[in-house]
Every structure is written in C-alpha cells, then in structure tokens.
Design a protein around this motif. Structure first.
Motif, PDB file in Angstrom:
ATOM      1  N   PHE A 294       1.000  -1.292   0.040  1.00 15.88           N
ATOM      2  CA  PHE A 294      -0.005   0.027  -0.050  1.00 15.88           C
ATOM      3  C   PHE A 294       0.931   1.384  -0.033  1.00 15.88           C
ATOM      4  O   PHE A 294       0.240   2.249   0.171  1.00 15.88           O
ATOM      5  CB  PHE A 294      -1.119   0.215   1.112  1.00 15.88           C
ATOM      6  N   GLU A 295       2.275   1.012  -0.029  1.00 18.18           N
ATOM      7  CA  GLU A 295       2.977   2.213   0.124  1.00 18.18           C
ATOM      8  C   GLU A 295       4.016   2.203  -1.234  1.00 18.18           C
ATOM      9  O   GLU A 295       4.811   0.827  -1.145  1.00 18.18           O
ATOM     10  CB  GLU A 295       3.858   2.384   1.266  1.00 18.18           C
ATOM     11  N   ALA A 296       4.149   2.987  -1.966  1.00 16.81           N
ATOM     12  CA  ALA A 296       5.171   2.930  -3.108  1.00 16.81           C
ATOM     13  C   ALA A 296       6.219   4.138  -3.007  1.00 16.81           C
ATOM     14  O   ALA A 296       5.702   5.158  -2.826  1.00 16.81           O
ATOM     15  CB  ALA A 296       4.455   2.821  -4.519  1.00 16.81           C
ATOM     16  N   ILE A 297       7.262   3.893  -3.369  1.00 16.58           N
ATOM     17  CA  ILE A 297       8.401   4.863  -3.364  1.00 16.58           C
ATOM     18  C   ILE A 297       9.010   5.143  -4.772  1.00 16.58           C
ATOM     19  O   ILE A 297       9.290   4.140  -5.453  1.00 16.58           O
ATOM     20  CB  ILE A 297       9.555   4.622  -2.176  1.00 16.58           C
ATOM     21  N   TRP A 298       8.888   6.425  -5.099  1.00 17.07           N
ATOM     22  CA  TRP A 298       9.436   6.592  -6.602  1.00 17.07           C
ATOM     23  C   TRP A 298      10.624   7.542  -6.179  1.00 17.07           C
ATOM     24  O   TRP A 298      10.770   8.555  -5.364  1.00 17.07           O
ATOM     25  CB  TRP A 298       8.671   7.507  -7.312  1.00 17.07           C
ATOM     26  N   GLU A 299      11.852   7.179  -6.718  1.00 14.55           N
ATOM     27  CA  GLU A 299      13.080   8.200  -6.921  1.00 14.55           C
ATOM     28  C   GLU A 299      13.211   8.777  -8.213  1.00 14.55           C
ATOM     29  O   GLU A 299      13.577   7.792  -9.102  1.00 14.55           O
ATOM     30  CB  GLU A 299      14.319   7.436  -6.300  1.00 14.55           C
ATOM     31  N   GLY A 300      13.370   9.977  -8.410  1.00 14.85           N
ATOM     32  CA  GLY A 300      13.757  10.562  -9.940  1.00 14.85           C
ATOM     33  C   GLY A 300      14.966  11.417  -9.673  1.00 14.85           C
ATOM     34  O   GLY A 300      15.921  11.349  -8.797  1.00 14.85           O
ATOM     35  N   LEU A 301      15.243  12.092 -10.664  1.00 15.84           N
ATOM     36  CA  LEU A 301      16.335  13.054 -10.685  1.00 15.84           C
ATOM     37  C   LEU A 301      16.381  14.355  -9.962  1.00 15.84           C
ATOM     38  O   LEU A 301      17.201  14.771  -9.576  1.00 15.84           O
ATOM     39  CB  LEU A 301      16.584  13.319 -12.333  1.00 15.84           C
ATOM     40  N   TRP A 302      14.880  14.616  -9.744  1.00 21.85           N
ATOM     41  CA  TRP A 302      14.745  16.022  -9.088  1.00 21.85           C
ATOM     42  C   TRP A 302      13.932  15.935  -7.890  1.00 21.85           C
ATOM     43  O   TRP A 302      14.024  16.734  -6.971  1.00 21.85           O
ATOM     44  CB  TRP A 302      13.944  16.791  -9.993  1.00 21.85           C
ATOM     45  N   MET A 303      13.151  14.616  -7.536  1.00 23.09           N
ATOM     46  CA  MET A 303      12.476  14.430  -6.274  1.00 23.09           C
ATOM     47  C   MET A 303      12.177  13.138  -6.018  1.00 23.09           C
ATOM     48  O   MET A 303      12.637  12.158  -7.160  1.00 23.09           O
ATOM     49  CB  MET A 303      11.196  15.150  -6.358  1.00 23.09           C
ATOM     50  N   HIS A 304      11.884  12.792  -5.013  1.00 23.51           N
ATOM     51  CA  HIS A 304      11.392  11.233  -4.477  1.00 23.51           C
ATOM     52  C   HIS A 304      10.025  11.512  -4.019  1.00 23.51           C
ATOM     53  O   HIS A 304       9.495  12.547  -3.326  1.00 23.51           O
ATOM     54  CB  HIS A 304      12.477  10.820  -3.365  1.00 23.51           C
ATOM     55  N   CYS A 305       9.295  10.680  -4.306  1.00 19.00           N
ATOM     56  CA  CYS A 305       7.696  10.456  -4.099  1.00 19.00           C
ATOM     57  C   CYS A 305       7.475   9.558  -3.191  1.00 19.00           C
ATOM     58  O   CYS A 305       8.162   8.417  -3.386  1.00 19.00           O
ATOM     59  CB  CYS A 305       6.821  10.715  -5.257  1.00 19.00           C
ATOM     60  N   ILE A 306       6.277   9.552  -2.361  1.00 20.89           N
ATOM     61  CA  ILE A 306       5.691   8.470  -1.606  1.00 20.89           C
ATOM     62  C   ILE A 306       4.066   8.672  -2.019  1.00 20.89           C
ATOM     63  O   ILE A 306       3.222   9.368  -1.716  1.00 20.89           O
ATOM     64  CB  ILE A 306       6.103   8.397  -0.069  1.00 20.89           C
ATOM     65  N   ARG A 307       3.797   7.214  -2.628  1.00 23.58           N
ATOM     66  CA  ARG A 307       2.428   7.130  -2.857  1.00 23.58           C
ATOM     67  C   ARG A 307       1.647   6.188  -2.018  1.00 23.58           C
ATOM     68  O   ARG A 307       2.415   4.935  -2.032  1.00 23.58           O
ATOM     69  CB  ARG A 307       2.142   6.969  -4.368  1.00 23.58           C
ATOM     70  N   GLN A 308       0.806   6.309  -1.311  1.00 21.96           N
ATOM     71  CA  GLN A 308       0.146   5.409  -0.270  1.00 21.96           C
ATOM     72  C   GLN A 308      -1.514   5.478  -0.938  1.00 21.96           C
ATOM     73  O   GLN A 308      -1.879   6.370  -1.456  1.00 21.96           O
ATOM     74  CB  GLN A 308       0.175   6.105   1.022  1.00 21.96           C
ATOM     75  N   VAL A 309      -1.888   4.271  -0.582  1.00 16.91           N
ATOM     76  CA  VAL A 309      -3.353   4.191  -0.849  1.00 16.91           C
ATOM     77  C   VAL A 309      -4.110   4.798   0.206  1.00 16.91           C
ATOM     78  O   VAL A 309      -4.301   5.000   1.254  1.00 16.91           O
ATOM     79  CB  VAL A 309      -3.671   2.480  -0.678  1.00 16.91           C
ATOM     80  N   GLY A 310      -5.366   5.512  -0.636  1.00 21.59           N
ATOM     81  CA  GLY A 310      -6.181   6.323   0.030  1.00 21.59           C
ATOM     82  C   GLY A 310      -5.650   7.560   0.402  1.00 21.59           C
ATOM     83  O   GLY A 310      -6.419   8.441   0.960  1.00 21.59           O
ATOM     84  N   ILE A 311      -4.347   7.834   0.102  1.00 23.66           N
ATOM     85  CA  ILE A 311      -3.579   9.242   0.423  1.00 23.66           C
ATOM     86  C   ILE A 311      -2.884   9.783  -0.874  1.00 23.66           C
ATOM     87  O   ILE A 311      -2.350   9.036  -1.400  1.00 23.66           O
ATOM     88  CB  ILE A 311      -2.626   9.097   1.553  1.00 23.66           C
ATOM     89  N   ARG A 312      -3.313  11.097  -1.183  1.00 23.84           N
ATOM     90  CA  ARG A 312      -2.614  11.674  -2.480  1.00 23.84           C
ATOM     91  C   ARG A 312      -0.968  11.331  -2.240  1.00 23.84           C
ATOM     92  O   ARG A 312      -0.608  11.461  -1.222  1.00 23.84           O
ATOM     93  CB  ARG A 312      -2.865  12.811  -2.566  1.00 23.84           C
ATOM     94  N   MET A 313      -0.509  11.371  -3.539  1.00 22.41           N
ATOM     95  CA  MET A 313       0.766  11.305  -3.494  1.00 22.41           C
ATOM     96  C   MET A 313       1.791  12.613  -3.117  1.00 22.41           C
ATOM     97  O   MET A 313       1.222  13.663  -3.317  1.00 22.41           O
ATOM     98  CB  MET A 313       1.521  11.082  -5.018  1.00 22.41           C
ATOM     99  N   GLN A 314       2.860  12.365  -2.219  1.00 18.13           N
ATOM    100  CA  GLN A 314       3.566  13.360  -1.482  1.00 18.13           C
ATOM    101  C   GLN A 314       5.083  13.183  -2.220  1.00 18.13           C
ATOM    102  O   GLN A 314       5.667  12.414  -2.261  1.00 18.13           O
ATOM    103  CB  GLN A 314       3.895  13.233  -0.249  1.00 18.13           C
ATOM    104  N   CYS A 315       5.511  14.539  -2.790  1.00 22.12           N
ATOM    105  CA  CYS A 315       6.821  14.525  -3.345  1.00 22.12           C
ATOM    106  C   CYS A 315       7.555  15.565  -2.595  1.00 22.12           C
ATOM    107  O   CYS A 315       7.064  16.696  -2.168  1.00 22.12           O
ATOM    108  CB  CYS A 315       6.511  14.918  -4.854  1.00 22.12           C
ATOM    109  N   LYS A 316       8.948  15.460  -2.627  1.00 22.45           N
ATOM    110  CA  LYS A 316       9.798  16.476  -2.087  1.00 22.45           C
ATOM    111  C   LYS A 316      11.140  16.646  -2.686  1.00 22.45           C
ATOM    112  O   LYS A 316      11.562  15.262  -3.129  1.00 22.45           O
ATOM    113  CB  LYS A 316       9.941  15.755  -0.571  1.00 22.45           C
ATOM    114  N   GLY A 317      11.561  17.700  -3.318  1.00 24.29           N
ATOM    115  CA  GLY A 317      12.861  17.895  -3.903  1.00 24.29           C
ATOM    116  C   GLY A 317      13.949  17.446  -2.964  1.00 24.29           C
ATOM    117  O   GLY A 317      14.033  17.527  -1.728  1.00 24.29           O
ATOM    118  N   TYR A 318      14.993  17.011  -3.715  1.00 24.01           N
ATOM    119  CA  TYR A 318      16.165  16.651  -2.785  1.00 24.01           C
ATOM    120  C   TYR A 318      16.949  17.927  -2.269  1.00 24.01           C
ATOM    121  O   TYR A 318      16.995  18.947  -2.917  1.00 24.01           O
ATOM    122  CB  TYR A 318      17.351  16.061  -3.839  1.00 24.01           C
ATOM    123  N   ASP A 319      17.360  17.722  -1.109  1.00 25.42           N
ATOM    124  CA  ASP A 319      17.830  18.906  -0.465  1.00 25.42           C
ATOM    125  C   ASP A 319      19.133  19.582  -0.882  1.00 25.42           C
ATOM    126  O   ASP A 319      19.637  20.652  -0.879  1.00 25.42           O
ATOM    127  CB  ASP A 319      17.975  18.617   1.162  1.00 25.42           C
TER     128      ASP A 319
END
Length: 215
Positions: free
Chosen positions: A43-68
C-alpha cells in the motif's frame, strides 16, 4: 514524394523523441520500490527521480519532495541530471533545425544546398542527443540491477526499473531513427530538385550575348 515523406517521418519521430525525453527527465519514476521477500507493504510505493522522490500511499494523495542537496544523490543520478538536460537541449535544437530545413518550408534566398546542410546538422544532432540519452538510462538501469542482486544490500533499499527508463529508451530510439532518416534525406537535397520552377540563367545569358555580338 519519397524525399518529402522521409522528411516528414523524421520530423514526427524527432518530435516524439523530444517529448519523450522531456517527460523522462521530469518523471520521478526512475527507481521504484521493489516488493520482494519480506517487503510486502504494497500500500506504499516509493519513487525516486532526478529531481525529487515521492511516496504514494493507498487512500492518500502522492507526496513529493525535492532533494535537499545534489551531493546526497548517488553518482549515477548526479551524472544523469546533466546528461538528460544536455540531451533535451540538443534534441530541441535539432527539432528547430529540422523544421527550418524541411522541403515544404519556404525561406527567401535559401538554396536547396543550404537546406540539405541544415537537415544534415539536424540529423546529426538527433543522433547525438539519442546516444547521450542512452548513457544515463543504461547507467541507472545497471546500478538498479546490480543492487537488486547484491546480497549485501538491504531488501528495503532495493529498487526496480521505473517507467521513466522505458520512456527514455523509446525516446532515444525515436531520436536516433529521426536522425538517420534526416541524414539520408539531406543527401538527396544536395542538388536542386526538378520540377520546382528553377532554371539556370547561364545558357540564356550566353545566347543573348552571342546575338548581340553579331548585331
């Protein structure tokens, strides 16, 4: 007709490659969480890209944060940033040049030899941008596969190939195909094509000059 069809096909393939390259650069799905062994929290998926990483949970909208910090990224992602941005810039420049060098584009005082050179430059830029895009995609994919089969890496830290990599591979193929098509088409534009209403004035001027001498 064949020459014009090749140019249109190359332009369409180049446009698709440019759009795909920009999309792959912006997409966060370069590395995605792998659900293997004891890591069955689906129910939780983690995405890692070039500019940000995101956490997608079931029933909750996806949350993304840029790399510090850029230094916090792995070396493959750091290099991928620059290479993907350079590939995007080169592909956009090639698309503009290909549009200017099209057979149906009318430019005042622009001979067909010049359009052939423009198409050749656009084709070479397309091929260069496609190869440049392949480098970070294959580098990141190799790093993901190596970590996946490495027993020393924690299961929770293992990742799988994301959708952005597949989009990038298809885009790089389109760019190389577009470049090859435009390079082949540019060879046919080296000479003035027939049937376009252009005639060389040399014979006419020579005949009029000879008549003037006899008069």
């Amino acid at each position: 007709m064949v020459r014009g069809a090749l140019q249109v096909a190359g332009l369409v393939a180049g446009g698709l490659g440019v759009v795909g390259t920009l999309a792959a650069t912006a997409m966060p799905q370069w590395r995605v969480s792998a659900f293997i062994e004891h890591n069955i929290i689906v129910f939780e998926a983690i995405w890692e890209g070039l500019w940000m990483h995101c956490i997608r949970q079931v029933g909750i909208r996806m949350q993304c944060k840029g790399y510090d910090s850029v230094l916090a990224l792995s070396p493959d992602l750091q290099a991928s940033r620059g290479l993907m941005c350079a590939s995007s810039g080169l592909s956009l420049l090639a698309l503009v040049l290909a549009t200017l060098g099209m057979r149906c584009t009318r430019c005042p005082r622009s001979p067909w030899q010049a359009k052939g050179c423009i198409l050749l430059s656009a084709g070479l830029l397309f091929i260069l941008s496609g190869i440049m895009e392949l480098v970070p995609l294959c580098w990141v994919a190799n790093s993901i596969i190596s970590d996946f089969y490495n027993p020393m890496v924690n299961v929770a830290q293992k990742r799988e190939l994301g959708e952005a990599l597949y989009v990038g591979w298809v885009s790089s193929f389109c760019l190389v195909a577009a470049g090859s098509t435009l390079c082949c088409s540019s060879l046919c534009c080296a000479e003035n094509p027939r049937g376009h209403g252009y005639s060389s004035p040399s014979r006419h001027t020579e005949s009029s000059y000879s008549k003037s001498q006899y008069v």
